[in-house]
Design a protein around this motif. Structure first.
Motif: not given
Length: 502
Positions: A414-430
């Motif tokens: 929330i209120n990130s310094a960066l825009p929301a890009e590359n954030n869907k269909n990502r396989i990521s971990t903790t």
């Protein structure tokens, strides 16, 4: 007289063996029926790490839930012995042979079931099988060049106990047939989330990240907790070789503070936060010592989340009035298994208590964030809400969620310094949360990688995207000499000696 003593000793031995068999059977049944991916390695870790600080109601809940099954299994196993005793008095050679072989056979079968059903092979991997995966892919955070913005942003990091995307509405990408956490759903829709799908999803937990301190460590240090046999784990020097979020922010002039509704000693959390960022710690002991509550006011794990957020507002207000930026970590507790803690006066509108606890937690987090948005400091503050791990009450999810839903851990920036890009269909971990949290503060990260994590804002492939989840997770299960010697750095020589002697 001697014969009587021998018979008594033999009978005592039989009872002891049958009790041990019962304990193995009950442990196997309890873990396999109630928890996903809980095995021998987890038992060893907990026995070595201790359970100091565990909510008494949780401990006694487990004990009481297993008393009758223990008696029932024990009685069932002893029936053949009792029948033979009634018929022969153990006076025949055949009956005495049965009395000796039967308990031994039951114990062997119980142990085999315990070993197979509780992932004994994974345990052996951790003992005897080495992997160089961590060594080959670990990027030392202390060597990564970081460029902070001229005006450093504050961070409020909320670890929402056991919160996963599963409990979000299926129409939004979750695994529930209806909304029980509308506030967290709304936050995810209106802000940045990192999802494993094109809808609301999350990140995956891996080996060594599936309980609170492990999830916290992984998301702030980019490494798992490998705490059994070869990988010695003692919390007095918690992961001395790791370089964590708190270390970085403290070096950059931040005031670090963490608040939790339990004893901070549980699981080594005090040692982690003190050893990595020298955080001021507001826990149960702090609340009692400073007059916020009395010892008799304790509930659940210490104090409830309504007090947690009330006192968080007070602490953050103090920090915001200082000249330095702040890093404030909040760890909720009401949604801990089993069934969570329903505070007096909480609305009960859903069929299960755990749903109602989740609903109240969502409301509390939502109200807190709305409060933060009204404060002067908010403009220059990023708020991150992430689950510390998947919920452990697996039966509850399986019985209520959409069939075959792919469970993942909730997150929102929330209120990130960066825009929301590359954030869907990502396989990521903790692990990927570590550099991603830093990036959300506007920090430029050389190479976009830290520890085993990748900055998800960058679009660069994560390790699980590159290797595949199964391979990555299997390698984490194996022993890592590099981890023991370079990251753990706690009795590393003892670990090396232990392994050489095997």
């Amino acid at each position: 007289m001697k014969d009587k003593k021998n018979k008594k000793a033999n009978l005592t031995l039989v009872v002891i063996v049958m009790m041990l068999s019962t304990l193995l059977i009950l442990t196997t049944l309890y873990l396999t029926l109630n928890f996903r991916n809980r095995g021998i390695k987890d038992l060893v870790f907990q026995l070595k790490g201790g359970v100091e600080g565990t909510a008494p109601v949780v401990v006694w809940g487990v004990v009481f839930a297993n008393i009758l099954p223990f008696i029932g299994i024990m009685a069932t196993l002893l029936i053949p012995i009792w029948i033979i005793w009634k018929k022969t008095g153990f006076k025949t050679k055949r009956s005495r042979r049965i009395k000796a072989l039967y308990p031994a056979g039951v114990f062997i079968l119980s142990f085999v079931a315990f070993y197979i059903l509780l992932d004994g092979p994974d345990y052996l991997k951790a003992v005897f099988q080495d992997s160089s995966m961590i060594e080959e892919n670990y990027v030392r955070p202390e060597n990564v060049k970081l460029k902070f913005p001229e005006k450093k942003r504050n961070l409020i990091l909320i670890y929402a106990e056991s919160i996963e995307s599963t409990v979000m509405n299926k129409d939004l990408g979750g695994g529930w047939n209806y909304s029980i956490m509308p506030e967290l759903e709304k936050l995810a829709l209106e802000n940045t989330i990192f999802s494993n799908t094109d809808k609301m999803g999350g990140f995956y937990q891996t080996e060594g990240t599936s309980w609170s301190i492990a999830g916290i460590t992984a998301s702030q240090s980019g490494v798992p907790i490998k705490g059994f046999i070869n990988n010695q784990y003692k919390s007095t020097n918690f992961l001395n070789g790791a370089y964590s979020l708190g270390d970085i922010l403290r070096k950059e002039g931040y005031n670090n503070e963490v608040i939790m509704g339990s004893k901070s000693e549980f699981g080594g959390k005090r040692q982690f936060f003190k050893n990595h960022g020298n955080y001021d710690i507001f826990d149960l002991y702090h609340a009692i010592a400073n007059g916020y509550m009395t010892y008799e006011d304790r509930v659940w794990w210490g104090y409830e989340d309504s007090k947690l957020f009330k006192w968080s507002k007070e602490e953050i207000t103090k920090l915001a009035n200082k000249d330095e930026p702040f890093n404030f970590v909040i760890e909720t507790v009401n949604t801990h298994f089993t069934d969570g803690y329903l505070e007096p006066g909480d609305v009960q509108k859903f069929p299960t208590q755990y749903e109602n606890v989740h609903a109240q937690s969502s409301k509390q987090i939502g109200e807190f964030i709305e409060w933060a948005k009204q404060q002067d400091f908010f403009e220059n503050t990023t708020i991150v809400v992430i689950g510390d791990h998947l919920g452990m009450q697996d039966n509850w999810y399986q019985e209520n969620m959409v069939k075959d839903y792919d469970r993942s851990v909730y997150n929102v920036f929330i209120n990130s310094a960066l825009p929301a890009e590359n954030n869907k269909n990502r396989i990521s971990t903790t692990f990927d949360m570590y550099p991603t949290i830093l990036a959300s503060l506007g920090v430029e990260i050389e190479g976009e990688r830290m520890g085993l994590g990748t900055n998800l804002y960058s679009g660069k492939e994560t390790l699980v995207e590159k290797m595949g989840y199964k391979y990555f997770n299997d390698e984490l299960k194996k022993n890592s000499v590099f981890y023991n010697e370079q990251i753990l750095q706690d009795d590393a020589q003892e670990a090396i000696t232990l392994r050489k002697n095997k």
